[in-house]
Write a protein that holds these residues in place. Sequence first.
Motif, PDB file in Angstrom:
ATOM      1  N   LEU A  78      12.343   6.506  -2.628  1.00 54.05           N
ATOM      2  CA  LEU A  78      13.599   6.577  -3.367  1.00 54.05           C
ATOM      3  C   LEU A  78      13.415   7.348  -4.503  1.00 54.05           C
ATOM      4  CD1 LEU A  78      14.317   2.803  -2.617  1.00 54.05           C
ATOM      5  CD2 LEU A  78      15.848   4.716  -1.890  1.00 54.05           C
ATOM      6  N   TYR A 135      12.108   1.012  -9.430  1.00 54.19           N
ATOM      7  CA  TYR A 135      11.840   1.198  -7.674  1.00 54.19           C
ATOM      8  C   TYR A 135      10.624   0.168  -7.773  1.00 54.19           C
ATOM      9  CZ  TYR A 135      15.703   4.581  -6.868  1.00 54.19           C
ATOM     10  OH  TYR A 135      16.716   5.225  -6.911  1.00 54.19           O
ATOM     11  N   GLN A 136       9.442   0.591  -8.320  1.00 55.90           N
ATOM     12  CA  GLN A 136       8.202  -0.160  -8.040  1.00 55.90           C
ATOM     13  C   GLN A 136       8.262  -1.480  -8.342  1.00 55.90           C
ATOM     14  OE1 GLN A 136       5.418   1.021  -7.038  1.00 55.90           O
ATOM     15  NE2 GLN A 136       4.149  -0.807  -7.369  1.00 55.90           N
ATOM     16  N   TYR A 189       3.007  -7.778 -16.068  1.00 54.13           N
ATOM     17  CA  TYR A 189       3.996  -6.765 -15.926  1.00 54.13           C
ATOM     18  C   TYR A 189       5.011  -7.062 -17.127  1.00 54.13           C
ATOM     19  CZ  TYR A 189       2.624  -5.436 -11.296  1.00 54.13           C
ATOM     20  OH  TYR A 189       1.948  -4.994 -10.040  1.00 54.13           O
ATOM     21  N   LEU A 216      -0.237 -11.355 -11.847  1.00 54.09           N
ATOM     22  CA  LEU A 216       0.102  -9.725 -11.795  1.00 54.09           C
ATOM     23  C   LEU A 216       1.419  -9.703 -12.833  1.00 54.09           C
ATOM     24  CD1 LEU A 216      -0.359  -8.076  -8.469  1.00 54.09           C
ATOM     25  CD2 LEU A 216      -1.225  -7.443 -10.783  1.00 54.09           C
ATOM     26  N   TRP A 217       2.535 -10.602 -12.425  1.00 58.28           N
ATOM     27  CA  TRP A 217       3.681 -10.430 -13.018  1.00 58.28           C
ATOM     28  C   TRP A 217       3.759 -10.950 -14.493  1.00 58.28           C
ATOM     29  CZ3 TRP A 217       8.023  -7.730 -10.501  1.00 58.28           C
ATOM     30  CH2 TRP A 217       7.803  -7.715  -9.127  1.00 58.28           C
ATOM     31  N   GLU A 266      -0.777 -13.114  -7.529  1.00 59.19           N
ATOM     32  CA  GLU A 266       0.670 -12.553  -7.516  1.00 59.19           C
ATOM     33  C   GLU A 266       1.215 -12.823  -8.826  1.00 59.19           C
ATOM     34  OE1 GLU A 266       1.455 -10.241  -5.416  1.00 59.19           O
ATOM     35  OE2 GLU A 266       3.423  -9.789  -6.499  1.00 59.19           O
ATOM     36  N   ASP A 276       7.556 -13.053  -0.574  1.00 62.98           N
ATOM     37  CA  ASP A 276       6.736 -13.279   0.772  1.00 62.98           C
ATOM     38  C   ASP A 276       5.735 -14.368   0.418  1.00 62.98           C
ATOM     39  OD1 ASP A 276       8.029 -11.583   2.385  1.00 62.98           O
ATOM     40  OD2 ASP A 276       6.658  -9.890   2.204  1.00 62.98           O
ATOM     41  N   ILE A 307       3.867   6.111 -12.262  1.00 65.60           N
ATOM     42  CA  ILE A 307       3.220   5.340 -11.116  1.00 65.60           C
ATOM     43  C   ILE A 307       4.125   4.757 -10.406  1.00 65.60           C
ATOM     44  CG2 ILE A 307       1.517   3.687 -10.534  1.00 65.60           C
ATOM     45  CD1 ILE A 307      -0.085   4.668 -13.069  1.00 65.60           C
ATOM     46  N   VAL A 308       4.135   4.981  -8.937  1.00 70.42           N
ATOM     47  CA  VAL A 308       5.005   4.328  -8.024  1.00 70.42           C
ATOM     48  C   VAL A 308       4.257   4.034  -6.807  1.00 70.42           C
ATOM     49  CG1 VAL A 308       7.258   4.309  -6.762  1.00 70.42           C
ATOM     50  CG2 VAL A 308       6.911   5.887  -8.835  1.00 70.42           C
ATOM     51  N   ASN A 309       3.742   2.981  -6.416  1.00 75.85           N
ATOM     52  CA  ASN A 309       2.686   2.880  -5.439  1.00 75.85           C
ATOM     53  C   ASN A 309       3.369   2.116  -4.232  1.00 75.85           C
ATOM     54  OD1 ASN A 309       0.383   3.753  -6.743  1.00 75.85           O
ATOM     55  ND2 ASN A 309       0.572   1.797  -7.975  1.00 75.85           N
ATOM     56  N   GLU A 310       4.420   1.561  -4.334  1.00 76.66           N
ATOM     57  CA  GLU A 310       5.157   0.753  -3.233  1.00 76.66           C
ATOM     58  C   GLU A 310       5.552   2.020  -2.482  1.00 76.66           C
ATOM     59  OE1 GLU A 310       5.538  -2.213  -1.950  1.00 76.66           O
ATOM     60  OE2 GLU A 310       4.023  -2.748  -3.431  1.00 76.66           O
ATOM     61  N   LEU A 355       9.559  -8.147  -3.198  1.00 70.30           N
ATOM     62  CA  LEU A 355       9.628  -8.524  -1.858  1.00 70.30           C
ATOM     63  C   LEU A 355       8.118  -9.146  -1.615  1.00 70.30           C
ATOM     64  CD1 LEU A 355      11.758  -5.819  -0.252  1.00 70.30           C
ATOM     65  CD2 LEU A 355      12.489  -7.636  -1.679  1.00 70.30           C
ATOM     66  N   THR A 356       7.207  -8.269  -2.129  1.00 68.65           N
ATOM     67  CA  THR A 356       5.787  -9.203  -1.830  1.00 68.65           C
ATOM     68  C   THR A 356       5.650 -10.479  -2.437  1.00 68.65           C
ATOM     69  OG1 THR A 356       4.635  -7.057  -1.780  1.00 68.65           O
ATOM     70  CG2 THR A 356       3.432  -8.762  -2.434  1.00 68.65           C
ATOM     71  N   THR A 387      17.899  -6.269  -0.449  1.00 67.05           N
ATOM     72  CA  THR A 387      17.656  -5.236  -1.531  1.00 67.05           C
ATOM     73  C   THR A 387      18.431  -3.917  -1.078  1.00 67.05           C
ATOM     74  OG1 THR A 387      15.717  -6.003  -1.569  1.00 67.05           O
ATOM     75  CG2 THR A 387      15.874  -3.709  -2.310  1.00 67.05           C
ATOM     76  N   MET A 407      15.206  -0.808   5.001  1.00 68.20           N
ATOM     77  CA  MET A 407      14.701  -2.078   4.606  1.00 68.20           C
ATOM     78  C   MET A 407      14.520  -2.959   5.939  1.00 68.20           C
ATOM     79  SD  MET A 407      14.555  -1.887   1.372  1.00 68.20           S
ATOM     80  CE  MET A 407      13.696  -3.384   1.365  1.00 68.20           C
ATOM     81  N   MET A 426      10.650  -3.309  -5.230  1.00 70.61           N
ATOM     82  CA  MET A 426       9.956  -3.396  -3.965  1.00 70.61           C
ATOM     83  C   MET A 426       8.855  -4.390  -4.012  1.00 70.61           C
ATOM     84  SD  MET A 426      11.727  -1.659  -1.940  1.00 70.61           S
ATOM     85  CE  MET A 426      10.802  -2.024  -0.723  1.00 70.61           C
ATOM     86  N   GLU A 427       8.032  -4.378  -5.092  1.00 73.13           N
ATOM     87  CA  GLU A 427       6.843  -5.374  -5.361  1.00 73.13           C
ATOM     88  C   GLU A 427       7.597  -6.742  -5.372  1.00 73.13           C
ATOM     89  OE1 GLU A 427       4.563  -3.245  -8.657  1.00 73.13           O
ATOM     90  OE2 GLU A 427       3.343  -4.908  -7.809  1.00 73.13           O
ATOM     91  N   ALA A 485       9.604   2.497  -2.461  1.00 74.98           N
ATOM     92  CA  ALA A 485       9.714   3.030  -3.742  1.00 74.98           C
ATOM     93  C   ALA A 485       9.607   4.498  -4.149  1.00 74.98           C
ATOM     94  CB  ALA A 485       8.866   2.156  -4.916  1.00 74.98           C
ATOM     95  N   ARG A 501      -3.375  -3.450  -7.172  1.00 71.50           N
ATOM     96  CA  ARG A 501      -3.328  -4.162  -5.943  1.00 71.50           C
ATOM     97  C   ARG A 501      -4.679  -3.828  -4.941  1.00 71.50           C
ATOM     98  NH1 ARG A 501       1.105  -7.494  -5.145  1.00 71.50           N
ATOM     99  NH2 ARG A 501       2.728  -6.991  -6.484  1.00 71.50           N
TER     100      ARG A 501
END
Lengths: 227, 227
Positions: free
Chosen positions: B77, A102-103, A152, A148-149, A145, A113, B68-71, A109-110, A73, B106, A106-107, B74, B56
């Motif tokens: 940035l 950006y959100q 999105y 959720l996507w 997870e 995981d 909204i940017v929760n991470e 990466l979750t 990233t 990162m 970074m999500e 993110a 989440r």
Amino acid sequence: MSSAKSISLLWGAGSPPCWRVMITLQEKKLQGYKHKLLSFEKGEHKSQEVLKINPRGQLPAFKHGDNIVNESTAACLYLEDQFKSQGNKLLPDSPAEQALMYQCMMEGLTLADKLNAVIYYDWIVPEEERHESAVKRNKEALAAELKLWEGYLHNVAAGSYLAGAFSLADVVVFPNIAFAFRFGLSAGCYPKLAKYYSLLKDRPSIKTSWPPHWQASPQGYDILKDL
Amino acid sequence: MSSAKSISLLWGAGSPPCWRVMITLQEKKLQGYKHKLLSFEKGEHKSQEVLKINPRGQLPAFKHGDNIVNESTAACLYLEDQFKSQGNKLLPDSPAEQALMYQCMMEGLTLADKLNAVIYYDWIVPEEERHESAVKRNKEALAAELKLWEGYLHNVAAGSYLAGAFSLADVVVFPNIAFAFRFGLSAGCYPKLAKYYSLLKDRPSIKTSWPPHWQASPQGYDILKDL
């Protein structure tokens, strides 16, 4: 340092982190960079060649001139910053789309995981520490997870990407989605993800960098079939 | 939308992700934003108030206008991008420092994962799935990780931060380091990390946002004492 000639990438096939960097290099019109495919199976990611660039012994191992950026990233963000006006812009201009980009990035990466926790469970957890209850919980967490996507991607049928136009969010997330389908995710149960997958798989930057052994043997696995 | 008045933050005390966002807001001179301290102990991070911003059910839950940017990474940035010329610049200009900044930022998430795997082991893993061998392995992985960071900080005695001047790399990584010392990390065994900790702890953006209950009871824990 603005040329692809000063860029080198050590990579492994089918690794989402490597793939992210390769997609970004294509999008930024940096074709012609030096690269070398290494084998995870042979342990080549732990070789001296890798360790002198990436002390973690992981791929990608990425260099631009003397600048080393191994976290995928981070490498994508760095390339977008260094080559802002070259190739496709991967960072949206509008604050709203930038926030979303950006959100999602970074999500992503979750999501990675949670995929890894299921797909590589036996590789990560020594035999005497394995539990059916943990496998079940990891699968439930991954299913939640992925749902959720699905949410999105409610606009994907209209041809929309994660944050409006194609962006770093897609660069980071798409390889995970492709990975999920490679490992058997059901298109019927996750229709938006399937639509997103089919919308993006033929994009030139993605098609060109498609994992070579996935092309050679299109048949994947079924670990995620019942998810 | 350029004023702090359009920003709101729901946060929990002692959470490194929340702290990162608070440090960034201070550095970007966005004092005066709306914020509310919620209690993890009381489960307030799972409240409707949080869920409608962060599905989440995690903190931070961050909004700038309608964005909204929760991470946490993110959000940092995003804030740097939206308020480039306000307050302190947190993204270096030179390509070499930028590469280092993105890389450390990162990698800081890997450090956080390894800290959490040790500190919250009993919270993450159900009782019947716990193994001494896993605890030992997690501790060894954390010790190896912290030694990597000792190496990254070889210039800290000269007053250098992770990527030259203070940057988003420090914003993301410092709360983890503070967290490690709060949980008993030995300054004698990790002298560069200790030096870095003492160099940064009195920086105004960090001091102002110091976890309130750490101030109220400066005595921490000893989980990491023998690491």
